[in-house]
Enzyme design. Structure first.
Site, PDB file in Angstrom:
ATOM      1  N   ARG A   1       0.861  -1.180   0.000  1.00  0.00           N
ATOM      2  CA  ARG A   1       0.000   0.000   0.000  1.00  0.00           C
ATOM      3  C   ARG A   1       0.895   1.227   0.000  1.00  0.00           C
ATOM      4  NH1 ARG A   1      -4.284   0.972   4.843  1.00  0.00           N
ATOM      5  NH2 ARG A   1      -2.299   1.065   5.936  1.00  0.00           N
TER       6      ARG A   1
ATOM      7  N   SER B   1     -12.283  -3.337   0.011  1.00  0.00           N
ATOM      8  CA  SER B   1     -12.278  -2.750   1.351  1.00  0.00           C
ATOM      9  C   SER B   1     -13.668  -2.211   1.631  1.00  0.00           C
ATOM     10  CB  SER B   1     -11.267  -1.604   1.417  1.00  0.00           C
ATOM     11  OG  SER B   1      -9.985  -2.081   1.087  1.00  0.00           O
TER      12      SER B   1
ATOM     13  N   LYS C   1      -8.548   6.166  11.069  1.00  0.00           N
ATOM     14  CA  LYS C   1     -10.002   6.098  10.862  1.00  0.00           C
ATOM     15  C   LYS C   1     -10.717   6.749  12.049  1.00  0.00           C
ATOM     16  CE  LYS C   1      -9.920   3.785   7.057  1.00  0.00           C
ATOM     17  NZ  LYS C   1     -10.490   4.307   5.810  1.00  0.00           N
TER      18      LYS C   1
END
Ligand code: NI
Lengths: 204, 204
Positions: free
Chosen positions: B38, B106, B135
């Site tokens: 990522r 996701s 998050k």
């Protein structure tokens, strides 16, 4: 018109100057023969959505459509091709993954031009011909550098970088197949009119 | 080991915590069964170069290798699959372009989970299970939300978001096929050891 002929008036998007879809519509109305979507640091989904709209528009006008860097998006929207720079996928990798796409390589020197041709690029975006806001003096090819590239490769060359209505005729004398424009069209108060004027100069 | 079994201990790279290649090597030494690269806001060429190295490593260890977002790079390095979030290519588009790739979606809610399954995702990365730095509270699924997703889809679910050595056994009780870890492994002083410890817990 052949693929080579359609490289004649090649217009790149620039979000800082004009929103892509409206601007491309105006450029196509003015006679642009190729469009490149160039969107950096924007989520893939958003690039895809803009690319879908530009693919539709360019198809209606019979213009070529290229996507910068994102080979996956070019395939997803059935673009005619992709434009790859030194920070993007290598030409050889792109060619293997997507043999059906027209592959343009952005080159900044004769050496890079010869390398891209050897790797299988279908055309070159060569520049910067003139200094621009985004390119430093050091990376300016100049008309002489451009002429040298045109004389040294067999694939079509599109000149880019600082080309405007005042200098385009000089650029054409180098033997390039087409010219790529950003600011002189995307930054114009009337994009359609700026494209028409450029088109007239190219037809001289 | 089947594809489903290999989702068991899924480790994601995080450049801010550890350089990709060394860190992945250590995680594989510690028993990671899947790796995801990522890398956001990094030039495509650089992502490709790192991906090539991780593909080689994961192959040596018999681990799955996923690339986040970049379908072109996943194809170029022959990754096992891609991971797609809401800002990336839609699952349906990716599936059409690359039918051979395993597609992970996701998802952050039951609704998104059902949609991704319907579009053809091969597995789900569902989260965030617990609050994380990246998050906000609002997007936390919790164990109950995770359990609901696991019970509602037929494809394997990998839990992600704030999972560490202390809470992993609780997470496993929801019936997930695997757990995805970033900080608890990539941020550990000894990545190999942190992976081994997690692996032991997963085998309980
Ligand atoms: Ni991409």
């Amino acid at each position: 018109m052949s693929f080579r002929d359609k490289l004649r008036l090649y217009v790149l998007t620039e979000r800082k100057l004009a929103p892509e879809v409206e601007a491309v519509k105006a450029a196509l109305d003015g006679g642009a023969t190729a469009i490149q979507l160039r969107l950096k640091n924007v989520p893939t989904r958003e690039v895809l959505e803009v690319a879908e709209k530009l693919r539709k528009l360019t198809q209606e006008y019979g213009a070529l459509f290229f996507v910068n860097d994102h080979l996956d998006i070019a395939l997803a929207v059935q673009a005619d091709g992709i434009q790859l720079g030194p920070d993007d996928l290598p030409v050889s990798v792109a060619k293997k993954l997507a043999p059906s796409l027209i592959i343009g390589a952005s080159v900044y020197s004769l050496e890079e031009a010869l390398k891209a041709e050897a790797e299988g690029a279908d055309y070159l975006g060569a520049g910067a011909v003139f200094p621009t806001d985004t390119k430093s003096e050091a990376s300016v090819l100049g008309l002489e550098g451009l002429r040298e590239i045109v004389a040294s490769v067999k694939i079509p060359v599109v000149a880019i970088g600082g080309i405007n209505h005042e200098n385009v005729l000089e650029v054409l004398k180098t033997g390039v197949h087409g010219i790529a424009v950003v600011s002189a069209i995307m930054g114009a108060p009337d994009i359609k009119e700026a494209t028409e004027k450029m088109k007239t100069l190219l037809n001289k």
